[in-house]
Design a protein around this motif. Structure first.
Motif, mmCIF file in Angstrom:
data_model
loop_
_atom_site.group_PDB
_atom_site.id
_atom_site.type_symbol
_atom_site.label_atom_id
_atom_site.label_comp_id
_atom_site.label_asym_id
_atom_site.label_seq_id
_atom_site.Cartn_x
_atom_site.Cartn_y
_atom_site.Cartn_z
ATOM 1 N N UNK A 77 0.839 -1.201 0.000
ATOM 2 C CA UNK A 77 0.000 0.000 0.000
ATOM 3 C C UNK A 77 0.874 1.250 0.000
ATOM 4 N N UNK A 78 1.903 1.258 0.833
ATOM 5 C CA UNK A 78 2.790 2.416 0.924
ATOM 6 C C UNK A 78 3.523 2.641 -0.396
ATOM 7 N N UNK A 79 3.960 1.555 -1.025
ATOM 8 C CA UNK A 79 4.720 1.664 -2.277
ATOM 9 C C UNK A 79 3.837 2.075 -3.447
ATOM 10 N N UNK A 80 2.675 1.440 -3.566
ATOM 11 C CA UNK A 80 1.813 1.671 -4.732
ATOM 12 C C UNK A 80 0.819 2.807 -4.541
ATOM 13 N N UNK A 81 0.461 3.075 -3.298
ATOM 14 C CA UNK A 81 -0.563 4.076 -3.029
ATOM 15 C C UNK A 81 -1.976 3.546 -3.184
ATOM 16 N N UNK A 82 -2.109 2.260 -3.530
ATOM 17 C CA UNK A 82 -3.433 1.657 -3.719
ATOM 18 C C UNK A 82 -3.894 0.952 -2.450
ATOM 19 N N UNK A 83 -5.197 1.046 -2.187
ATOM 20 C CA UNK A 83 -5.757 0.316 -1.052
ATOM 21 C C UNK A 83 -5.690 -1.187 -1.308
ATOM 22 N N UNK A 84 -5.565 -1.957 -0.242
ATOM 23 C CA UNK A 84 -5.570 -3.413 -0.354
ATOM 24 C C UNK A 84 -6.630 -3.976 0.583
ATOM 25 N N UNK A 85 -7.465 -4.842 0.025
ATOM 26 C CA UNK A 85 -8.509 -5.510 0.795
ATOM 27 C C UNK A 85 -7.988 -6.872 1.249
ATOM 28 N N UNK A 86 -7.966 -7.091 2.553
ATOM 29 C CA UNK A 86 -7.535 -8.377 3.088
ATOM 30 C C UNK A 86 -8.672 -9.393 3.012
ATOM 31 N N UNK A 87 -8.331 -10.657 3.154
ATOM 32 C CA UNK A 87 -9.349 -11.706 3.131
ATOM 33 C C UNK A 87 -10.305 -11.540 4.313
ATOM 34 N N UNK A 88 -11.538 -12.034 4.183
ATOM 35 C CA UNK A 88 -12.484 -11.968 5.313
ATOM 36 C C UNK A 88 -11.906 -12.603 6.569
ATOM 37 N N UNK A 89 -12.219 -12.000 7.720
ATOM 38 C CA UNK A 89 -11.715 -12.473 9.009
ATOM 39 C C UNK A 89 -12.833 -12.440 10.032
ATOM 40 N N UNK A 90 -12.649 -13.217 11.099
ATOM 41 C CA UNK A 90 -13.591 -13.119 12.206
ATOM 42 C C UNK A 90 -13.275 -11.876 13.032
ATOM 43 N N UNK A 91 -14.123 -11.579 13.999
ATOM 44 C CA UNK A 91 -14.001 -10.341 14.765
ATOM 45 C C UNK A 91 -12.692 -10.274 15.550
ATOM 46 N N UNK A 92 -12.260 -11.405 16.102
ATOM 47 C CA UNK A 92 -11.021 -11.426 16.888
ATOM 48 C C UNK A 92 -9.824 -11.094 16.008
ATOM 49 N N UNK A 110 -9.725 -3.246 5.109
ATOM 50 C CA UNK A 110 -9.064 -2.560 4.003
ATOM 51 C C UNK A 110 -7.917 -1.737 4.580
ATOM 52 N N UNK A 111 -6.721 -1.904 4.005
ATOM 53 C CA UNK A 111 -5.556 -1.110 4.389
ATOM 54 C C UNK A 111 -5.437 0.075 3.444
ATOM 55 N N UNK A 112 -5.256 1.275 4.015
ATOM 56 C CA UNK A 112 -5.178 2.502 3.221
ATOM 57 C C UNK A 112 -4.025 3.367 3.715
ATOM 58 N N UNK A 113 -3.480 4.168 2.805
ATOM 59 C CA UNK A 113 -2.463 5.134 3.221
ATOM 60 C C UNK A 113 -3.118 6.198 4.090
ATOM 61 N N UNK A 114 -2.449 6.575 5.159
ATOM 62 C CA UNK A 114 -3.035 7.498 6.118
ATOM 63 C C UNK A 114 -3.376 8.846 5.490
ATOM 64 N N UNK A 115 -2.523 9.376 4.629
ATOM 65 C CA UNK A 115 -2.782 10.706 4.074
ATOM 66 C C UNK A 115 -3.981 10.720 3.135
#
Length: 204
Positions: free
Chosen positions: A152-167, A196-201
């Motif tokens: 994400x930091x290198x490309x600037x694109x958001x990345x969606x992780x696989x579905x996870x449980x709440x924990x 979803x992981x996103x760049x903070x800015x």
């Protein structure tokens, strides 16, 4: 030799041995209790007595036996509302005891929690581990998330992780809560809920 059915295969035949309890009847054991149980308590956290601990361990061992799994149950620790136990000597059944993404361990935890609530009217956090699965799973999940964050930091694109449980989602949120470059956001519903992981800015 009887075919092993797993933790869900025997539930329709499961019944309590205690004289003052009745047979569990539920099509979906995961829905047998709410994920969040609210029970009135005093200000001081309840002490997990030896009786409660022994009862929980006994029920866990019975579940393994009824599911035709190898393994013995031993206590790991108890603190506050949390009771942690471990399945040892599982042999070739280890993978089935863990289940896909830990689903079988989760089912065992929920059932034991249900039994304890019904008998002692106290809501505990039950943790069941086998083969150090939970530590290994947490480490693997964090490595995966950190690698995705670098992308994400290198490309600037958001990345969606696989579905996870709440924990697991909470683990990822905590991992990045003080990160300089990454923020996290949960999206989706039910079994498809993911992070979803996103760049903070990009969120300013």
């Amino acid at each position: 030799m009887n075919e092993k059915k797993g933790i869900f295969g025997f539930l329709s035949n499961w019944s309590e041995k205690d004289n003052d309890t009745s047979t569990i009847s539920t099509e979906n054991p995961i829905d047998a209790i709410s994920p969040v149980e609210t029970i009135e308590t005093t200000e001081k956290p309840p002490v997990i007595t030896d009786e409660i601990e022994a009862f929980a361990l006994e029920k866990a061992q019975e579940l393994l036996k009824l599911a035709q799994f190898q393994g013995t149950i031993s206590p790991r620790y108890k603190k506050g509302y949390t009771l942690c136990m471990e399945i040892n000597d599982a042999g070739d059944d280890l993978g089935r005891i863990i289940g896909k993404n830990g689903s079988c361990l989760q089912a065992i935890q929920i059932l034991i929690k249900f039994f304890v609530i019904r008998k002692f009217e106290i809501s505990l956090r039950i943790v069941v581990d086998a083969g150090d699965y939970k530590n290994r799973h947490q480490s693997q999940m964090k490595r995966m998330a950190l690698k995705a964050a670098d992308e994400v930091i290198t490309s600037g694109n958001n990345i969606k992780l696989d579905p996870m449980n709440a924990v697991d989602r909470r683990t990822i949120h905590v991992l990045f809560e003080n990160h300089n470059d990454i923020v996290t956001q949960s999206e989706g519903e039910g079994n498809e809920r993911h992070i979803v992981l996103m760049k903070r800015d990009e969120t300013k």
